[in-house]
Design a protein around this motif. Structure first.
Motif, short mmCIF file in Angstrom:
data_model
loop_
_atom_site.label_atom_id
_atom_site.label_comp_id
_atom_site.label_asym_id
_atom_site.label_seq_id
_atom_site.Cartn_x
_atom_site.Cartn_y
_atom_site.Cartn_z
N SER A 1 0.82 -1.21 0.00
CA SER A 1 0.00 0.00 0.00
C SER A 1 0.85 1.26 0.00
O SER A 1 0.41 2.32 -0.44
CB SER A 1 -0.94 -0.01 1.20
OG SER A 1 -1.85 -1.08 1.07
N PHE A 2 2.10 1.16 0.50
CA PHE A 2 3.00 2.31 0.40
C PHE A 2 3.27 2.66 -1.06
O PHE A 2 3.44 3.83 -1.40
CB PHE A 2 4.33 2.01 1.10
CG PHE A 2 4.32 2.28 2.58
CD1 PHE A 2 3.88 3.49 3.07
CD2 PHE A 2 4.77 1.33 3.47
CE1 PHE A 2 3.86 3.75 4.43
CE2 PHE A 2 4.77 1.57 4.83
CZ PHE A 2 4.32 2.78 5.31
N VAL A 3 3.33 1.67 -1.92
CA VAL A 3 3.53 1.93 -3.35
C VAL A 3 2.38 2.79 -3.88
O VAL A 3 2.59 3.74 -4.63
CB VAL A 3 3.63 0.62 -4.16
CG1 VAL A 3 3.68 0.89 -5.65
CG2 VAL A 3 4.83 -0.18 -3.72
N LEU A 4 1.17 2.44 -3.46
CA LEU A 4 0.00 3.19 -3.91
C LEU A 4 0.04 4.63 -3.44
O LEU A 4 -0.20 5.55 -4.23
CB LEU A 4 -1.27 2.50 -3.39
CG LEU A 4 -2.59 3.15 -3.77
CD1 LEU A 4 -2.80 3.09 -5.27
CD2 LEU A 4 -3.73 2.48 -3.04
N THR A 5 0.37 4.85 -2.18
CA THR A 5 0.40 6.23 -1.69
C THR A 5 1.55 7.01 -2.30
O THR A 5 1.42 8.21 -2.53
CB THR A 5 0.49 6.27 -0.15
OG1 THR A 5 1.67 5.59 0.27
CG2 THR A 5 -0.73 5.65 0.48
N ASN A 6 2.67 6.36 -2.57
CA ASN A 6 3.78 7.07 -3.18
C ASN A 6 3.56 7.35 -4.66
O ASN A 6 4.15 8.26 -5.22
CB ASN A 6 5.09 6.31 -2.98
CG ASN A 6 5.71 6.60 -1.64
OD1 ASN A 6 5.40 7.60 -1.01
ND2 ASN A 6 6.57 5.72 -1.20
N SER A 7 2.72 6.55 -5.31
CA SER A 7 2.44 6.86 -6.72
C SER A 7 1.69 8.17 -6.86
O SER A 7 1.79 8.84 -7.88
CB SER A 7 1.65 5.71 -7.36
OG SER A 7 0.36 5.63 -6.81
N MET A 8 0.98 8.56 -5.82
CA MET A 8 0.29 9.84 -5.85
C MET A 8 1.25 11.02 -5.69
O MET A 8 0.88 12.15 -5.91
CB MET A 8 -0.78 9.87 -4.78
CG MET A 8 -1.85 8.85 -5.03
SD MET A 8 -3.01 8.81 -3.68
CE MET A 8 -4.02 7.46 -4.22
N MET A 9 2.47 10.71 -5.30
CA MET A 9 3.48 11.74 -5.14
C MET A 9 3.85 12.37 -6.49
O MET A 9 4.32 13.50 -6.55
CB MET A 9 4.73 11.13 -4.48
CG MET A 9 5.81 12.12 -4.20
SD MET A 9 7.19 11.47 -3.24
CE MET A 9 7.47 9.87 -3.88
N SER A 10 3.61 11.65 -7.57
CA SER A 10 3.97 12.17 -8.89
C SER A 10 3.21 13.46 -9.22
O SER A 10 3.68 14.26 -10.02
CB SER A 10 3.71 11.12 -9.96
OG SER A 10 2.33 10.84 -10.04
N VAL A 11 2.08 13.67 -8.59
CA VAL A 11 1.29 14.89 -8.82
C VAL A 11 2.05 16.11 -8.30
O VAL A 11 1.91 17.21 -8.83
CB VAL A 11 -0.09 14.77 -8.13
CG1 VAL A 11 -0.88 16.04 -8.23
CG2 VAL A 11 -0.86 13.62 -8.71
N LEU A 12 2.90 15.91 -7.29
CA LEU A 12 3.65 17.02 -6.72
C LEU A 12 4.77 17.50 -7.64
O LEU A 12 5.31 18.59 -7.46
CB LEU A 12 4.26 16.61 -5.37
CG LEU A 12 3.28 16.19 -4.29
CD1 LEU A 12 4.04 15.68 -3.07
CD2 LEU A 12 2.36 17.35 -3.92
N PHE A 13 5.13 16.67 -8.62
CA PHE A 13 6.21 16.99 -9.54
C PHE A 13 5.70 16.90 -10.97
O PHE A 13 5.92 15.92 -11.66
CB PHE A 13 7.38 16.01 -9.34
CG PHE A 13 7.89 15.97 -7.95
CD1 PHE A 13 8.81 16.90 -7.51
CD2 PHE A 13 7.44 15.01 -7.06
CE1 PHE A 13 9.28 16.88 -6.22
CE2 PHE A 13 7.90 14.98 -5.76
CZ PHE A 13 8.83 15.91 -5.33
#
Length: 177
Positions: free
Chosen positions: A140-152
């Motif tokens: 599930s950490f992968v899922l939450t970190n994939s949303m990090m791409s919106v910040l960049f």
């Protein structure tokens, strides 16, 4: 003409934590066979082997038998199952509570799994809840970190690719341990 915005330091720190978090947590259940070797050295479920049976072998001080291997196989299956099912639950948590609270819940789940692993050599059956909790939280950490791409926005695709690369690299974590 064009105004260049300065990226907040929190975004940069978040991106810098991706490799460490990814390698240690993301895909560790994929490295389950390597972790089984560690558990065998710690004598987990060694008592389930019949030491007088012809099917029991001992090599380098490690006892191997089919009953012991079936326990490890079942735990690996549970870990793989929980890894995939957790994504559905994580989607619901993120939608209802947001990423920060969802990641806080993940941290608690992963910590509970690690605590169970800590006591697995003394209480063998703790391996099953440990692998369930640890692997469901990790993926599930992968899922939450994939949303990090919106910040960049300019390197969003690269962030997604790096997250998946560290997910795959995480499978070798137990080999290094």
């Amino acid at each position: 003409m064009f105004k260049r915005e300065i990226m907040p330091i929190s975004n940069i720190l978040l991106l810098a934590s991706l490799p460490l978090e990814g390698f240690i947590f993301f895909g560790t259940i994929l490295g389950w066979p390597s972790f089984v070797e560690v558990l065998k050295e710690l004598k987990v479920y060694e008592s389930s082997c019949d030491h007088f049976s012809n099917s029991t072998t001992v090599s380098n001080g490690i006892v191997n038998c089919s009953k012991r291997d079936s326990y490890f196989s079942a735990a690996g299956t549970i870990g793989s199952f929980s890894m995939n099912v957790s994504v559905l639950m994580m989607g619901v948590l993120i939608k209802k509570f947001g990423i920060f609270r969802a990641r806080a819940a993940l941290t608690i789940v992963v910590t509970a799994g690690l605590v169970c692993f800590l006591f697995t050599p003394q209480i063998n059956w703790l391996m099953f809840p440990a692998v369930f909790l640890y692997s469901s939280g990790n993926y599930s950490f992968v899922l939450t970190n994939s949303m990090m791409s919106v910040l960049f926005p300019t390197i969003g695709a690269l962030v997604l690719v790096l997250g998946q690369a560290f997910f795959q690299a995480g499978s070798s974590y137990f080999r290094f341990v």
